[in-house]
Write an enzyme that holds these catalytic residues in place. Structure first.
Site, PDB file in Angstrom:
ATOM      1  N   HIS A 169       3.624   5.168  -7.360  1.00  0.00           N
ATOM      2  CA  HIS A 169       2.426   5.791  -6.787  1.00  0.00           C
ATOM      3  C   HIS A 169       2.726   7.103  -6.062  1.00  0.00           C
ATOM      4  CE1 HIS A 169      -1.045   3.366  -7.539  1.00  0.00           C
ATOM      5  NE2 HIS A 169      -0.551   2.255  -7.011  1.00  0.00           N
TER       6      HIS A 169
ATOM      7  N   GLU B  82      -3.608   3.239 -10.681  1.00  0.00           N
ATOM      8  CA  GLU B  82      -3.085   1.881 -10.775  1.00  0.00           C
ATOM      9  C   GLU B  82      -2.533   1.537 -12.155  1.00  0.00           C
ATOM     10  OE1 GLU B  82      -2.450   0.434  -8.245  1.00  0.00           O
ATOM     11  OE2 GLU B  82      -3.811   1.220  -6.717  1.00  0.00           O
TER      12      GLU B  82
ATOM     13  N   HIS C 213       6.282  -0.516  -8.192  1.00  0.00           N
ATOM     14  CA  HIS C 213       4.871  -0.111  -8.316  1.00  0.00           C
ATOM     15  C   HIS C 213       4.515   0.916  -7.248  1.00  0.00           C
ATOM     16  CE1 HIS C 213       0.593  -0.979  -9.412  1.00  0.00           C
ATOM     17  NE2 HIS C 213       0.401  -0.562  -8.161  1.00  0.00           N
ATOM     18  N   GLU C 214       4.869   0.630  -6.001  1.00  0.00           N
ATOM     19  CA  GLU C 214       4.479   1.525  -4.907  1.00  0.00           C
ATOM     20  C   GLU C 214       5.227   2.852  -4.959  1.00  0.00           C
ATOM     21  OE1 GLU C 214       1.859   0.626  -3.447  1.00  0.00           O
ATOM     22  OE2 GLU C 214       1.948  -1.378  -4.281  1.00  0.00           O
TER      23      GLU C 214
ATOM     24  N   MET D   4       0.848  -1.194   0.000  1.00  0.00           N
ATOM     25  CA  MET D   4       0.000   0.000   0.000  1.00  0.00           C
ATOM     26  C   MET D   4       0.880   1.239   0.000  1.00  0.00           C
ATOM     27  SD  MET D   4      -2.849   1.471  -0.095  1.00  0.00           S
ATOM     28  CE  MET D   4      -3.012   3.253  -0.104  1.00  0.00           C
ATOM     29  N   GLU D   5       0.572   2.178  -0.911  1.00  0.00           N
ATOM     30  CA  GLU D   5       1.446   3.295  -1.233  1.00  0.00           C
ATOM     31  C   GLU D   5       1.336   4.493  -0.299  1.00  0.00           C
ATOM     32  OE1 GLU D   5      -2.275   3.828  -3.945  1.00  0.00           O
ATOM     33  OE2 GLU D   5      -1.057   2.179  -3.174  1.00  0.00           O
ATOM     34  N   ASN D   6       0.935   4.312   0.960  1.00  0.00           N
ATOM     35  CA  ASN D   6       0.814   5.440   1.876  1.00  0.00           C
ATOM     36  C   ASN D   6       2.009   6.385   1.707  1.00  0.00           C
ATOM     37  OD1 ASN D   6      -1.325   3.825   3.260  1.00  0.00           O
ATOM     38  ND2 ASN D   6       0.434   2.649   3.976  1.00  0.00           N
TER      39      ASN D   6
END
Length: 1011
Positions: free
Chosen positions: A452, A471, A448-449, A415-417
């Site tokens: 983001h 995404e 990927h993250e 998860m890209e927080n």
């Protein structure tokens, strides 16, 4: 993950239908505007339920997707409005008084009807159907809050009258009682005059609320997870105000919101922690907020903890304060950027970390103490990718720190927080002896993250209907960045494979447009699928490949990021930004909207007469019905090569196919050209069919020289041929004819695609108990690919591509009980056990553990090793091996253990189910298991989530008979009929079963003949 009560209906207006009436209760989403004079309809009264005897699977398919609530009749109150009430057993003779009252009532109703008929504001058609009343003002029908008062808002999305400016959050988690308290101070600006403030809150007990230093009453409407503060005076436009809310709650026992987790150390001691997962709709479960992507604000966060824990949040720690009762309060810097609420994150745990400074950013990797030695690769990879993205986007990462944190219990891959990216341990930690194939997995997730942090965090989609802007871009950049920064990971094969899988999903009628309407929470969850991710990335690849010059696309996205930095966008903003920079003759939106606003993709049919090549397009749809037959049009950047020049990039030719279905467009080539191959290197998101000998010419060329086409083009021929077979455009005999060249194949992607497609057919035949055909298919595969299987070694291999090829070939050989493969796998496992963990090559571990699990003795040994393993990637392979057993009792044990979450983490249950379903013994056990435990599953995983999508698909994709179709229809009809939304994964399951059934009916005879 989401508890059942989220989907339980509560009275939404005053209910006057509390008797045993069997009418349908209206859903909260049925709130409508009604003429003031027609308010005779009372909430709770609706049309009669359809008689079950009149329903069939076709009608049920149109009802599917209605959310999951109160499925079991045993759980419902007898007076529930969702329970069908039986007719009384006997009728008493009506009294004279009753007859008089009834007659009077009929007279009144008749009189009112006549009055309404002659009113000028109420008109009817000749057939008696009422027209829309345009002369009487409409009035909103508002829901009722939990306190019984009218709730001042009646829509899923929040009103636009208030904009949050900043949040001041204080959270105090208690890891002993698994509860937390909090205080949220929201500074807001009034954009439009209003008499209420509406925001989100879920499962929070609001204990105190103040506005302008005075106490206020908070109303709550649970079905939409909204709270409101209403005022007697109007809040004026331009006014700034502050709302303070204090609350308490339980730490979530699932995987969203502010949730508790635990892990066991080597000495057997249990450690607890608390972490967050807010995307898409769960920040509201940790603090009251405006929980939508376009309500950006700044955040100042304080976390209270015990001295034996540390706390992390998006920003660096500003100060630490000692409080009474041995409590420490960590205050973090106020965010230097405006953030959407789903990107907020905080963790309280006992973690260790390693750090490095890169480009004025401190990059750290956190893990549980016993796994810190597995963090080096992640730190090195993260630092290199951060430097790459800073340069590529020409916009530096805006925060002072970037933490990558491995969470022991985490459902998503990552998860890209912003500033605090959370990962599954398998997605971040890499052992010292890990293979490059395992490093590829971790590098892909990190890439990927990190992407983001620009696409999604810096520039955010306005609403979840455009999730692909987050995404799709992150997925595209994930592959593009790794090709540049880590070419040794050979990521191109993986990108090609996921594009094929995206085509397979998008060929279904149950698919959806890249940018599509989203109106319900479960629809938001369902947007996290291969259409938003892989199809989104695929159309960006296609766009990049169609633009002139190497840097045009990069310049365009840099312009887009700079123009909308800190803002929210929709799809048209992207196309307009690119159009302006690239000085295109026609707006890019004209071409690209055909790819984002309609579901599916085109089938390009190529026919050739001499030097004239004619192309047509149509919608590639495996399932057609009259309602969906449209004249589809895509503007397709068609690329092609010929036998004169077919491999080098300069061989590629491009033109745009713009004609609608049924119309042709032509290109000219030399008359001596032997063949034309369309969709060079499979950069376009479409499937190609060759008529007039086109397929025969390409197959003949491959039979003489496989290198006449790139490996991407060879793999796309294999994929397209299987897809066309499912469509019915080519026979399965033609598929087998193409595969004859496979013994000479030299590259990974064509072989792995062929094995995947053949494996699907083999398992379908096996589960239909077509024993003779199964035996013939086994012989065919071993004969066709036997020479390639024999060439594979069992030693360490550095090349990722060769590891992928070896894993696929030996995995297929052992699954077919090929003697040499089984013998070698058993020998390796025995050596592994006796030497106390002598490493097996990482790409072969899955093969070896799966073979070992077929012996009950070795299965027990593998289970013991699974419990002792600390390296998560290896442990996950052991789990897949355990789940591949064909012993019925062990299968049941594995499924139940995954649901309990003790020996096997519940986060792994979708993987367990998927693996069990691949075997002959287990797939029916899984279907029974899902039916029996559905309520438990939707408590642990959100309705519509990727986990639920995986479970439904795994359990049903192997069915190919009418009996199984009927079972799936009936089960999901019964549990989904009570809510008016549609669940796409259920529709996809039914469609897939029908397609399997159709394919079998058409091809069984062919298989009998040609195998």
């Amino acid at each position: 993950m989401i508890e059942n009560r989220m989907f339980e209906e509560e009275p939404d207006v005053v209910d006057l239908a509390k008797d045993s009436c069997h009418y349908r209760s209206l859903d909260p989403d049925d709130v409508v505007y009604e003429p003031r004079s027609s308010r005779l309809l009372v909430r709770g009264l609706g049309e009669n339920d359809m008689d079950e005897d009149d329903e069939d699977c076709e009608s049920s398919a149109r009802l599917l997707g209605m959310s999951f609530m109160n499925r079991s009749g045993a759980h419902r109150s007898l007076s529930s409005p969702y329970t069908r009430q039986g007719a009384p057993r006997s009728c008493a003779r009506p009294s004279a008084r009753t007859l008089v009252v009834c007659m009077l009532f009929l007279v009144i109703v008749a009189s009112m009807t006549m009055v309404l008929y002659f009113l000028p504001g109420c008109t009817f058609t000749r057939s008696g159907c009422p027209k829309t009343n345009t002369t009487i003002p409409f009035e909103k029908v508002y829901p009722v809050s939990t306190s019984g008062e009218v709730f001042p808002w009646a829509q899923l999305r929040l009103p636009r009258s208030i904009r949050p400016l900043s949040y001041d959050l204080t959270l105090n988690p208690d890891l002993d009682s698994m509860t937390f308290t909090g205080r949220t101070i929201i500074h807001m600006s009034v954009l439009h005059n209003t008499k209420c403030i509406v925001l989100h809150s879920a499962y929070l007990n609001i204990t105190k609320a103040t506005f302008k230093a005075r106490g206020v009453t908070v109303l709550e409407y649970k079905p939409r997870e909204q709270i409101a503060v209403a005022f007697t005076e109007v809040l004026k436009t331009g006014q700034d105000c502050v709302l303070t809310l204090e609350y308490s709650a339980n730490l979530s026992h699932t995987y969203d919101g502010f949730y508790n987790s635990s892990y066991t150390e080597k000495d057997g001691s249990k450690r607890v922690l608390a972490a967050t997962q807010f995307e898409p709709l769960s920040a509201r479960k940790a603090f009251p907020c405006f929980d939508a992507p376009d309500f950006k604000a700044t955040f100042l966060i304080r976390i209270r903890r015990k001295p034996n824990h540390l706390s992390l949040s998006n920003m660096p720690k500003a100060k630490t304060t000692q409080l009474p009762n041995d409590v420490i309060e960590d205050e973090f810097e106020k965010t230097s950027v405006n953030m959407s609420t789903y990107l907020v994150a905080f963790i309280v745990a006992n973690f260790t970390h390693i750090s490095r400074n890169v480009s004025e950013t401190q990059v750290s990797v956190y893990s549980v103490p016993e796994k810190w030695e597995h963090t080096d690769y992640a730190l090195d990879t993260g630092c290199k990718l951060l430097e790459f993205y800073n340069g590529f986007f020409e916009i530096n990462y805006p925060l002072k720190k970037l933490d990558l944190v491995a969470i022991p219990d985490f459902l998503a891959g990552a998860m890209e927080n912003w500033g605090l990216i959370t990962f599954r341990e398998t997605s971040l930690l890499v052992g010292k002896q890990s293979s490059n194939l395992e490093k590829q997995v971790v590098a892909s997730v990190i890439a990927h993250e990190l992407a983001h942090q620009w696409f999604g965090n810096l520039v955010t989609m306005r609403w979840w209907n455009d999730l692909w802007l987050n995404e799709g871009f992150a997925t595209y950049m994930q592959y593009m960045s790794l090709q540049t920064v880590f070419p040794q990971l050979d990521i191109g094969n993986l990108f090609l494979a996921v594009r094929f899988r995206a085509l397979d999903k998008d060929a279904l009628n149950s698919s959806h447009a890249v940018s599509t309407e989203v109106n319900k929470p479960e629809q938001v969850e369902e947007m996290f699928d291969s259409v938003s991710y892989e199809k989104g990335a695929s159309i960006l690849l296609m766009l990049n490949a169609s633009l002139p010059g190497d840097q045009q696309f990069r310049k365009g996205i840099i312009q887009y990021l700079k123009e909308f930095s800190g803002l929210n966008t929709d799809t048209n903003d992207l196309w307009n930004s690119l159009t302006q920079l690239l000085f295109l003759k026609s707006p890019l939106e004209v071409m690209m909207s055909s790819w984002t606003s309609q579901k599916g993709f085109p089938l390009v049919t190529v026919s050739r007469k001499g030097g004239q090549v004619t192309l047509t397009q149509e919608h590639f749809r495996l399932t057609s019905d009259n309602a969906t037959q449209t004249s589809s049009l895509w503007i397709i950047p068609v690329t092609y090569v010929t036998d004169n020049c077919s491999v080098a990039p300069e061989c590629r030719r491009t033109f745009y196919l713009k004609t609608k279905s049924g119309k042709t467009q032509s290109i000219t080539c030399n008359i001596d050209v032997k063949w034309v191959k369309v969709n060079y290197r499979n950069t376009g998101f479409y499937i190609t069919h060759y008529e007039d000998g086109g397929w025969a010419a390409l197959i003949d060329a491959l039979s003489h020289n496989v290198s006449v086409l790139t490996h991407e083009d060879r793999a796309s021929l294999v994929h397209n041929m299987f897809a066309l077979s499912r469509l019915g455009r080519v026979s399965f005999h033609q598929v087998l004819h193409l595969l004859k060249y496979m013994s000479n194949e030299t590259h990974t992607s064509p072989v792995t695609e062929a094995l995947l497609q053949l494996g699907v057919i083999y398992r379908l035949l096996d589960k239909r108990q077509e024993h003779r055909l199964v035996a013939r298919m086994k012989s065919y595969i071993l004969h066709q690919f036997g020479s390639l299987m024999d060439k594979q070694t069992w030693e360490e291999e550095d090349s990722v591509s060769k590891q992928e090829l070896r894993s696929a070939l030996l995995g297929m050989a052992c699954s077919l009980n090929e003697e040499k493969c089984i013998s070698q796998s058993r020998a390796l496992f025995k050596q592994y056990v006796e030497s106390n963990g002598t490493s097996i090559p990482g790409d072969l571990q899955q093969v070896v553990f799966t073979v070992a699990a077929q012996s009950n003795e070795d299965w027990a040994t593998l289970l013991t090793m699974y419990g002792q393993a600390t390296y998560d990637a290896e442990k996950r392979k052991m789990l897949r091996g355990l789940a591949s057993t064909q012993d019925a009792r062990l299968i049941v044990w594995v499924l139940k253990a995954g649901l309990r979450g003790d020996v096997i983490q519940t986060q792994e249950l979708p993987l367990v189910i998927s693996t069990v379903c691949n075997g002959f013994t287990g797939y029916l056990f899984v279907w029974d298991f899902i039916q029996e435990n559905w309520d438990s599953l939707i408590e642990k995983f959100p309705v519509g989530s990727f986990a639920i999508q995986t479970i439904i698909k795994s359990a049903t994709s192997h069915f190919s008979t009418q009996a199984h179709l009927d079972q799936v229809c009936l089960f999901f009809l019964n549990i989904l009929r009570e809510r008016g939304s549609q669940m796409r994964s259920v529709q996809e399951a039914l469609e897939t079963i029908r397609l399997n059934q159709r394919w079998m009916e058409k091809n069984l005879a062919t298989l009998e003949k040609w195998l």
